[in-house]
Scaffold this active site. Structure first.
Site, PDB file in Angstrom:
ATOM      1  N   THR A 232       0.841  -1.088   0.042  1.00 47.98           N
ATOM      2  CA  THR A 232      -0.074   0.080   0.128  1.00 47.98           C
ATOM      3  C   THR A 232       0.937   1.204  -0.251  1.00 47.98           C
ATOM      4  OG1 THR A 232      -0.017   0.025   2.587  1.00 47.98           O
ATOM      5  CG2 THR A 232      -1.937  -1.148   1.142  1.00 47.98           C
ATOM      6  N   ARG A 234       4.149   2.327  -2.413  1.00 48.82           N
ATOM      7  CA  ARG A 234       4.525   2.916  -3.702  1.00 48.82           C
ATOM      8  C   ARG A 234       4.687   1.843  -4.749  1.00 48.82           C
ATOM      9  NH1 ARG A 234       2.195   6.772  -2.259  1.00 48.82           N
ATOM     10  NH2 ARG A 234       2.659   8.908  -2.090  1.00 48.82           N
ATOM     11  N   GLU A 263       0.978   3.380 -12.478  1.00 52.14           N
ATOM     12  CA  GLU A 263      -0.239   3.666 -12.175  1.00 52.14           C
ATOM     13  C   GLU A 263      -0.709   4.831 -12.753  1.00 52.14           C
ATOM     14  OE1 GLU A 263      -0.070   3.587  -7.691  1.00 52.14           O
ATOM     15  OE2 GLU A 263      -0.453   5.551  -7.911  1.00 52.14           O
ATOM     16  N   HIS A 295      -5.163   2.689  -5.548  1.00 54.30           N
ATOM     17  CA  HIS A 295      -4.677   3.949  -4.566  1.00 54.30           C
ATOM     18  C   HIS A 295      -5.486   4.578  -3.878  1.00 54.30           C
ATOM     19  CE1 HIS A 295      -0.592   6.269  -4.394  1.00 54.30           C
ATOM     20  NE2 HIS A 295      -1.348   6.430  -3.105  1.00 54.30           N
TER      21      HIS A 295
END
Ligand code: NAD
Length: 332
Positions: A232, A234, A263, A295
């Site tokens: 969770t 990067r 992303e 995210h």
């Protein structure tokens, strides 16, 4: 005083407009990412406010400096997307929100673990189709499992406490030992040892040159067969191709990612009518033991309220030449 926002979503506007009553800033919102392609659109503003996937590199900073921008305010904790040296060279302050609701991210890591383990996402769909079979939904009991936490700062520490509460054996790796956690019984080991011992590994360290691809073919091979990996933090912490190989070899047992190295062009958008050209992400999403969220770990009401308040206060204080150095918010 004026602030120009990039990557602004409707919820950003809602929270920032509401939080502005105490400050009285003038806002301009752009939905697009900041990058060299749009930086020329910045005009007549004291500060810009950016998020995780805005690209604030040297080229962008040079233009911002020419346009008289004095503050780059990150409305997030991570700052790997800003060239701090370039900002310093151009006398632009960079500030961030060092710790907004770390519980929100830690709780999302827990949600990912429980979803992958107990397969509630599959159960939900099955039951809606009147399929009440349990075949394929077998999970494991969390109590007694060894959980390895990489990075025990604000978020990692909250995550450790949640895992302790579930009766797990919690071990950790960090370049700095958190004595509060040691007093709670958490043991620190070298990275390799944590990876070797853990049934679940959760990443909570920042992305920096030293942590880029921390999880790669070599470190994956030291993990227990069938272990779960949660990220969770990067995307760049994980070598995605190595992770795919490990999943295909059935060495890595489960993968939960809220962040993804590529992303930037995908997350935070509705692409449901588009063809996604990212074959790596498509392949990852095809595995039954992989869970991808876009995210959203930070995304709670409480966190957005804190982000808004701290961001606006950072800009206000910096514009009035006040010291925010002591809060951990000032990067440059
Ligand atoms: P923090 O600064 O409080 O903690 C980071 C910890 O990592 C520190 O204890 C630090 O010593 C440790 N660390 C530094 N270098 C390391 C290394 N080489 N190896 C191991 N540990 C190392 O940060 P935080 O608030 O806990 O946030 C952690 C990360 O979570 C952020 O950097 C950000 O990228 C990410 N994040 C993600 C979301 C999301 O929505 N998914 C939201 C907020 C933050």
């Amino acid at each position: 005083m004026k602030i120009t926002f990039f990557s602004a979503k409707p919820y950003d506007k809602e929270f920032f407009v509401k939080g502005n009553t105490d400050f009285g800033f003038e806002f301009t919102f752009f939905e697009t990412h900041l990058g060299p392609h749009v930086v020329q659109a910045v005009e007549n503003t004291d500060a810009i406010c950016v998020f995780v996937n805005d690209k604030v590199n040297q080229q962008v900073i040079e233009v911002l400096a020419k346009k008289g921008v004095k503050v780059i305010a990150l409305r997030c904790a991570g700052f790997n997307n800003v060239d701090l040296e370039a900002a310093k060279a151009h006398n632009i302050h960079v500030c961030r929100v060092p710790a907004y609701s770390p519980e929100a991210v830690a709780e999302h890591a827990l949600a990912m673990i429980l979803t992958l383990n107990r397969k509630t996402h599959k159960a939900y769909n099955r039951v809606r189709e009147q399929n009440f079979s349990l075949q394929g939904l077998l999970g494991f009991t969390m109590k007694g499992k060894t959980v390895g936490v990489i990075g025990t700062g604000h978020i990692g520490a909250e995550f450790c406490k949640i895992m302790l509460g579930m009766g797990c054996h919690v071990i950790a790796y960090d370049v700095q030992v958190n004595t509060e956690l040691v007093n709670k019984g958490i043991q620190y080991f070298p990275l390799e040892e944590v990876l070797k011992q853990s049934d679940i590994v959760s990443l909570h360290c920042p992305l920096m040159p030293q942590t880029h691809h921390l999880i790669n073919a070599t470190t994956l091979s030291t993990m227990k067969k069938g272990a779960m990996l949660i990220n969770t933090s990067r995307g760049g912490l994980i070598d995605t191709h190595a992770v795919i190989e490990s999943l295909k070899e059935q060495h890595l047992g489960y993968l939960g990612i809220d962040v993804y190295e590529q992303e930037e062009k995908i997350f935070f958008r509705d692409l449901s009518e588009n063809i996604i050209a990212d074959d790596t992400l498509q392949l990852l999403m095809s595995f039954p033991n992989v869970l991808v969220t876009a995210h959203q770990a930070f995304f709670t009401r409480e966190a957005l309220e804190q982000i808004t308040e701290v961001t606006l206060n950072n800009v206000y204080q910096l514009m009035h030449h006040k010291n925010i150095d002591t809060t951990g918010a000032l990067l440059v």
